[in-house]
Design a protein around this motif. Sequence first.
Motif, mmCIF file in Angstrom:
data_model
loop_
_atom_site.group_PDB
_atom_site.id
_atom_site.type_symbol
_atom_site.label_atom_id
_atom_site.label_comp_id
_atom_site.label_asym_id
_atom_site.label_seq_id
_atom_site.Cartn_x
_atom_site.Cartn_y
_atom_site.Cartn_z
ATOM 1 N N VAL A 119 -2.416 31.874 28.741
ATOM 2 C CA VAL A 119 -2.364 30.365 28.265
ATOM 3 C C VAL A 119 -3.606 30.205 27.767
ATOM 4 N N SER A 120 -3.937 29.702 26.526
ATOM 5 C CA SER A 120 -5.066 29.460 25.864
ATOM 6 C C SER A 120 -5.305 28.300 25.055
ATOM 7 N N SER A 121 -6.438 27.739 24.729
ATOM 8 C CA SER A 121 -6.641 26.700 23.832
ATOM 9 C C SER A 121 -7.262 27.383 22.646
ATOM 10 N N SER A 122 -7.088 28.283 22.378
ATOM 11 C CA SER A 122 -7.280 29.337 21.074
ATOM 12 C C SER A 122 -6.437 30.261 20.950
ATOM 13 N N SER A 123 -6.881 31.492 20.798
ATOM 14 C CA SER A 123 -6.151 32.751 20.678
ATOM 15 C C SER A 123 -5.702 33.396 21.897
ATOM 16 N N ALA A 124 -4.550 33.710 22.518
ATOM 17 C CA ALA A 124 -4.433 34.537 23.527
ATOM 18 C C ALA A 124 -4.879 35.770 23.507
ATOM 19 N N ILE A 125 -4.874 36.622 22.329
ATOM 20 C CA ILE A 125 -5.492 37.885 22.058
ATOM 21 C C ILE A 125 -6.160 37.759 20.953
ATOM 22 N N LYS A 126 -7.534 37.857 20.739
ATOM 23 C CA LYS A 126 -8.243 38.138 19.440
ATOM 24 C C LYS A 126 -8.881 39.413 19.161
ATOM 25 N N LEU A 127 -8.751 39.987 18.039
ATOM 26 C CA LEU A 127 -9.350 41.144 17.601
ATOM 27 C C LEU A 127 -10.358 40.848 16.375
ATOM 28 N N GLU A 128 -11.700 41.178 16.404
ATOM 29 C CA GLU A 128 -12.278 41.030 15.167
ATOM 30 C C GLU A 128 -13.539 42.041 14.899
ATOM 31 N N ALA A 129 -13.633 42.664 13.936
ATOM 32 C CA ALA A 129 -14.767 43.796 13.917
ATOM 33 C C ALA A 129 -15.889 43.115 13.091
ATOM 34 N N ASN A 130 -16.281 42.270 13.575
ATOM 35 C CA ASN A 130 -17.312 41.351 13.062
ATOM 36 C C ASN A 130 -18.740 41.520 13.519
ATOM 37 N N THR A 131 -19.688 41.020 12.346
ATOM 38 C CA THR A 131 -21.180 40.652 12.897
ATOM 39 C C THR A 131 -21.323 39.425 11.914
ATOM 40 N N GLN A 132 -22.807 39.065 12.040
ATOM 41 C CA GLN A 132 -23.023 37.920 11.039
ATOM 42 C C GLN A 132 -24.025 38.241 10.172
ATOM 43 N N THR A 133 -24.022 39.724 9.731
ATOM 44 C CA THR A 133 -24.605 40.349 8.963
ATOM 45 C C THR A 133 -23.640 41.079 8.035
#
Length: 237
Positions: A119-133
């Motif tokens: 139960v979530s107020s956003s994503s129950a499962i999230k995948l992201e291959a990210n950085t801030q650069t």
Amino acid sequence: WLPCGGGPCRPGNLALHDATNVTIAGVSLTESSGWCQLFRRCSNVLEMGVRVEGSVQWGTADGLDVESGTNLTFRDSSFRTGDDCLAFRSGTFGKLRTPWPPGPIAPVQHVRLLNLSLVSSSSAIKLEANTQTDRLDVGEIRDVFADDIRIEDTNRGIGIWQRTGRGAIRDVVMRNLEIRTRYDSKPEFWGSGEPIFVSALPAPDRSTTAATLVRNITFEHVAATSENGALLSSLPL
């Protein structure tokens, strides 16, 4: 336990950095004011029979965050959180995180998610291959398998996106999913009631992210009741 530079940070319940051969079983983690659990660059992790209970009105209180890691199994557990239940990133994301060591950023790989209630107020499962650069050495997220996942009363069911990094998200299989989402209009939370959200669009201030960075994503046997439709979005190849 999350350094915040010039200001205080809300504490979490559990943080493991560069740990190997970890088992967490049969415990309850409650009322975390920040990320409840953080696994950074960990390997051979088994978590089972765990209950994570937090307020769904408290933003950035993720249930579980992985930043790089290999051979990670989370099973037979329940999460109720005010942000993402389970978030996987192949590196660091955000200026408030501990600086990443020099050298290539390790991937997230060989992940198993089995028999979970979320139960979530956003994503129950999230995948992201990210950085801030725009670093070229960002690791991938690969070989993720999820089975028997029940998602209830959640802003977004499963979110897979690539926005600010160059690591691929690939070879993901999720099956036997029961998803019930709602459209929560409160501006401090994320998600618009999508049961499944897959995106390969760049952030507004970043260079183009190739759609091929999100590939081989499979959903099987999905039963969804939602206040919005599934979203698949990418730039032209």
